[in-house]
Design an enzyme around this catalytic site. Structure first.
Site, PDB file in Angstrom:
ATOM      1  N   HIS A 165       9.021   7.354   7.902  1.00  0.00           N
ATOM      2  CA  HIS A 165       9.607   7.422   6.556  1.00  0.00           C
ATOM      3  C   HIS A 165      11.080   7.805   6.727  1.00  0.00           C
ATOM      4  O   HIS A 165      11.466   8.432   7.719  1.00  0.00           O
ATOM      5  CB  HIS A 165       8.835   8.417   5.686  1.00  0.00           C
ATOM      6  CG  HIS A 165       7.518   7.855   5.211  1.00  0.00           C
ATOM      7  ND1 HIS A 165       7.326   7.346   3.960  1.00  0.00           N
ATOM      8  CD2 HIS A 165       6.339   7.679   5.860  1.00  0.00           C
ATOM      9  CE1 HIS A 165       6.088   6.902   3.829  1.00  0.00           C
ATOM     10  NE2 HIS A 165       5.462   7.093   4.979  1.00  0.00           N
ATOM     11  N   CYS A 184       4.367   9.449  -0.176  1.00  0.00           N
ATOM     12  CA  CYS A 184       2.962   9.862  -0.175  1.00  0.00           C
ATOM     13  C   CYS A 184       2.743  10.821  -1.327  1.00  0.00           C
ATOM     14  O   CYS A 184       3.509  11.779  -1.493  1.00  0.00           O
ATOM     15  CB  CYS A 184       2.603  10.531   1.155  1.00  0.00           C
ATOM     16  SG  CYS A 184       0.925  11.174   1.173  1.00  0.00           S
ATOM     17  N   ARG A 202       0.836  -1.214   0.000  1.00  0.00           N
ATOM     18  CA  ARG A 202       0.000   0.000   0.000  1.00  0.00           C
ATOM     19  C   ARG A 202       0.871   1.265   0.000  1.00  0.00           C
ATOM     20  O   ARG A 202       1.051   1.901  -1.035  1.00  0.00           O
ATOM     21  CB  ARG A 202      -0.960  -0.032   1.210  1.00  0.00           C
ATOM     22  CG  ARG A 202      -2.069   0.999   1.179  1.00  0.00           C
ATOM     23  CD  ARG A 202      -1.693   2.398   1.567  1.00  0.00           C
ATOM     24  NE  ARG A 202      -1.109   2.511   2.909  1.00  0.00           N
ATOM     25  CZ  ARG A 202      -0.589   3.628   3.386  1.00  0.00           C
ATOM     26  NH1 ARG A 202      -0.558   4.727   2.645  1.00  0.00           N
ATOM     27  NH2 ARG A 202      -0.055   3.674   4.600  1.00  0.00           N
TER      28      ARG A 202
HETATM   29  P1  HMG Z   1     -13.326  14.124  -2.702  1.00  0.00           P
HETATM   30  O1  HMG Z   1     -13.006  14.532  -4.103  1.00  0.00           O
HETATM   31  O2  HMG Z   1     -13.604  15.192  -1.701  1.00  0.00           O
HETATM   32  O3  HMG Z   1     -14.477  13.022  -2.646  1.00  0.00           O
HETATM   33  O4  HMG Z   1     -12.083  13.274  -2.185  1.00  0.00           O
HETATM   34  P2  HMG Z   1     -16.016  13.088  -2.961  1.00  0.00           P
HETATM   35  O5  HMG Z   1     -16.705  12.375  -1.855  1.00  0.00           O
HETATM   36  O6  HMG Z   1     -16.426  14.490  -3.309  1.00  0.00           O
HETATM   37  O7  HMG Z   1     -16.126  12.189  -4.301  1.00  0.00           O
HETATM   38  C1  HMG Z   1     -15.543  12.618  -5.515  1.00  0.00           C
HETATM   39  C2  HMG Z   1     -15.403  11.419  -6.441  1.00  0.00           C
HETATM   40  O8  HMG Z   1     -14.530  10.439  -5.855  1.00  0.00           O
HETATM   41  C3  HMG Z   1     -16.727  10.703  -6.713  1.00  0.00           C
HETATM   42  O9  HMG Z   1     -16.631  10.137  -8.000  1.00  0.00           O
HETATM   43  C4  HMG Z   1     -16.707   9.567  -5.733  1.00  0.00           C
HETATM   44  O10 HMG Z   1     -17.472   8.461  -6.158  1.00  0.00           O
HETATM   45  C5  HMG Z   1     -15.226   9.194  -5.694  1.00  0.00           C
HETATM   46  P3  HMG Z   1     -17.289  10.879  -9.278  1.00  0.00           P
HETATM   47  O11 HMG Z   1     -18.746  11.042  -8.946  1.00  0.00           O
HETATM   48  O12 HMG Z   1     -16.559  12.205  -9.413  1.00  0.00           O
HETATM   49  O13 HMG Z   1     -16.986   9.920 -10.393  1.00  0.00           O
HETATM   50  N1  HMG Z   1     -14.832   8.596  -4.426  1.00  0.00           N
HETATM   51  C6  HMG Z   1     -14.294   7.372  -4.305  1.00  0.00           C
HETATM   52  N2  HMG Z   1     -13.978   6.433  -5.220  1.00  0.00           N
HETATM   53  C7  HMG Z   1     -13.450   5.277  -4.746  1.00  0.00           C
HETATM   54  N3  HMG Z   1     -13.210   5.036  -3.437  1.00  0.00           N
HETATM   55  C8  HMG Z   1     -13.522   5.957  -2.500  1.00  0.00           C
HETATM   56  C9  HMG Z   1     -14.085   7.183  -2.934  1.00  0.00           C
HETATM   57  N4  HMG Z   1     -14.505   8.276  -2.280  1.00  0.00           N
HETATM   58  C10 HMG Z   1     -14.961   9.135  -3.203  1.00  0.00           C
HETATM   59  N5  HMG Z   1     -13.275   5.707  -1.209  1.00  0.00           N
HETATM   60  C11 HMG Z   1     -11.287  11.472  -0.807  1.00  0.00           C
HETATM   61  C12 HMG Z   1     -12.050  12.783  -0.865  1.00  0.00           C
HETATM   62  C13 HMG Z   1     -11.065  11.149   0.645  1.00  0.00           C
HETATM   63  C14 HMG Z   1     -12.092  10.392  -1.504  1.00  0.00           C
HETATM   64  C15 HMG Z   1      -9.939  11.664  -1.567  1.00  0.00           C
HETATM   65  O14 HMG Z   1      -9.307  12.796  -1.066  1.00  0.00           O
HETATM   66  C16 HMG Z   1      -9.010  10.474  -1.418  1.00  0.00           C
HETATM   67  O15 HMG Z   1      -9.297   9.395  -1.948  1.00  0.00           O
HETATM   68  N6  HMG Z   1      -7.873  10.666  -0.734  1.00  0.00           N
HETATM   69  C17 HMG Z   1      -6.916   9.592  -0.484  1.00  0.00           C
HETATM   70  C18 HMG Z   1      -5.511  10.109  -0.584  1.00  0.00           C
HETATM   71  C19 HMG Z   1      -4.534   8.999  -0.265  1.00  0.00           C
HETATM   72  O16 HMG Z   1      -4.818   7.838  -0.455  1.00  0.00           O
HETATM   73  N7  HMG Z   1      -3.339   9.379   0.226  1.00  0.00           N
HETATM   74  C20 HMG Z   1      -2.319   8.415   0.577  1.00  0.00           C
HETATM   75  C21 HMG Z   1      -2.647   7.631   1.790  1.00  0.00           C
HETATM   76  S1  HMG Z   1      -2.312   8.494   3.313  1.00  0.00           S
HETATM   77  C22 HMG Z   1      -0.628   8.235   3.591  1.00  0.00           C
HETATM   78  O17 HMG Z   1       0.050   7.726   2.735  1.00  0.00           O
HETATM   79  C23 HMG Z   1      -0.057   8.542   4.924  1.00  0.00           C
HETATM   80  C24 HMG Z   1       0.168   7.287   5.776  1.00  0.00           C
HETATM   81  O18 HMG Z   1       1.033   6.370   5.140  1.00  0.00           O
HETATM   82  C25 HMG Z   1       0.784   7.681   7.116  1.00  0.00           C
HETATM   83  C26 HMG Z   1       1.977   8.609   6.985  1.00  0.00           C
HETATM   84  O19 HMG Z   1       2.956   8.288   6.300  1.00  0.00           O
HETATM   85  O20 HMG Z   1       1.896   9.675   7.585  1.00  0.00           O
HETATM   86  C27 HMG Z   1      -1.146   6.574   6.056  1.00  0.00           C
HETATM   87 MG    MG Z   2       3.231   6.582   5.116  1.00  0.00          MG
END
Ligand code: HMG
Ligand code: MG
Length: 305
Positions: free
Chosen positions: A209, A240, A15
């Site tokens: 990290h 990220c 992931r």
């Molecule tokens: P948004 O644009 O505000 O979402 O994003 P929305 O609710 O307005 O929906 C917009 C569109 O996204 C819609 O589709 C939804 O269906 C779709 P459309 O009608 O435009 O075709 N959608 C989804 N599709 C699939 N799965 C879903 C989903 N939700 C909405 N779950 C949202 C808000 C949270 C979805 C977006 O910002 C997002 O997906 N963010 C994730 C970012 C991410 O994955 N970052 C990396 C992970 S975090 C990390 O790495 C840190 C960590 O490792 C710890 C560290 O290192 O600190 C954990």
């Molecule tokens: Mg991380």
């Protein structure tokens, strides 16, 4: 100094490790990676993320990965879910554990999940309740615990506040993420001590990290405080998409080697893990970031020459 007697490793390579790869990694490669990690003895393997494919295209095949991977007895395969839509998709794919992810930085929260910290906690609360209803465990992440790519310094109090909120709503463990890898051991200690005043130490995990090369030193500092769970990524893969320049997680090989040196058995077969690191690095077209893997691979090449 009181080192824990046992340490749990949460492998996040499939992931966190792959989410930022610019070239599409095939679903088959992701599934093989998960299988190899299980074979090497990892007991928790974060498999994928049910996030928006528009935000993180590399994780668009989350359901396919879940459908194709073999689930080993005694191994858990948590997945990320940012909202109710992600939770529903994770449940439909048969996930038994999810992770919600918040941040101690307001700007990072907006950039990463498009909402404020307060809004994120309001979003997570019903998710945790619904997951529990479905008998699914929930882990909570806090990002930017030792610095933010947009805001710079982050106070330990702010970290403790978000960590406590996640724990209070029912997350069984709080993973503290040094997202940009800028932390140092003393800062790590101060931050963990602040969180441990609000969340039991046994419920705290470290997620470091290695951008500035301090991840192993930070883990050692956390171990000395008694933290006994750490996230890591095979071959040091990762980054990220919303923290430009952040490199991979601490390499699982390096963590296993550290623990071995401390007399702590991680249950991981280091040789099988290094073989996996070598394999996935070839797939991605670069050498492993892990110093331990590189040392062993170089030694093998010298012996073979
Ligand atoms: P948004 O644009 O505000 O979402 O994003 P929305 O609710 O307005 O929906 C917009 C569109 O996204 C819609 O589709 C939804 O269906 C779709 P459309 O009608 O435009 O075709 N959608 C989804 N599709 C699939 N799965 C879903 C989903 N939700 C909405 N779950 C949202 C808000 C949270 C979805 C977006 O910002 C997002 O997906 N963010 C994730 C970012 C991410 O994955 N970052 C990396 C992970 S975090 C990390 O790495 C840190 C960590 O490792 C710890 C560290 O290192 O600190 C954990
Ligand atoms: Mg991380």
């Amino acid at each position: 100094m009181s080192l824990p007697s046992k340490v749990r490793i949460i492998e996040v390579g499939p992931r966190d490790g792959l989410q930022n790869e610019s070239h599409k990694v095939s679903t088959a490669t992701k599934i093989e990676l998960i299988e190899r990690l299980g074979e090497a003895g990892l007991k928790t393997i974060e498999a994928t993320a049910f996030v928006s494919p528009k935000w993180v295209p590399q994780m668009a095949d989350a359901a396919k990965v879940m459908a194709g991977m073999k689930r080993r007895e005694g191994v858990s395969y948590p997945v990320l879910a940012p909202n109710m839509q992600g939770l529903q998709a994770a449940l439909a794919a048969g996930a038994k554990e999810i992770a919600v992810f918040g941040a101690a930085s307001e700007t990072f929260s907006q950039k990463n999940i498009n909402c404020s910290i307060v809004e994120s906690l309001e979003r997570f609360r019903p998710m945790v309740a619904a997951a529990k209803e479905a008998d699914v465990k929930v882990r909570g992440y806090v990002s930017c615990v030792l610095g933010c790519p947009y805001q710079g310094e982050i106070s330990a109090t702010a970290v403790a506040e978000v960590a406590h909120a996640l724990f209070d709503m029912g997350c069984y463990e709080i993973s503290l993420g040094d997202t940009i890898g800028s932390g140092t051991p003393e800062k790590t200690k101060v931050m963990i001590e602040a969180v441990a005043r609000r969340v039991p130490l046994k419920k705290i995990a470290g997620h470091f990290h290695d951008t500035w090369g301090m991840a192993i030193a930070n883990i050692y500092a956390a171990l000395q405080l008694g933290v006994s769970a750490f996230d890591s990524s095979v071959a040091g893969l990762g980054g990220c998409p919303y923290a430009a320049g952040a490199s991979g997680n601490v390499a699982t090989e390096d963590l296993v080697w550290l623990l071995k040196g401390l007399g702590l058995d991680s249950g991981v077969d280091l040789i099988k893990l290094i073989d996996t690191a070598e394999w996935i690095s070839k797939e991605l077209g670069r050498p492993p970031a892990s110093r331990v893997a590189r040392a062993v691979i170089a030694k093998r090449a010298a012996v073979a020459a």
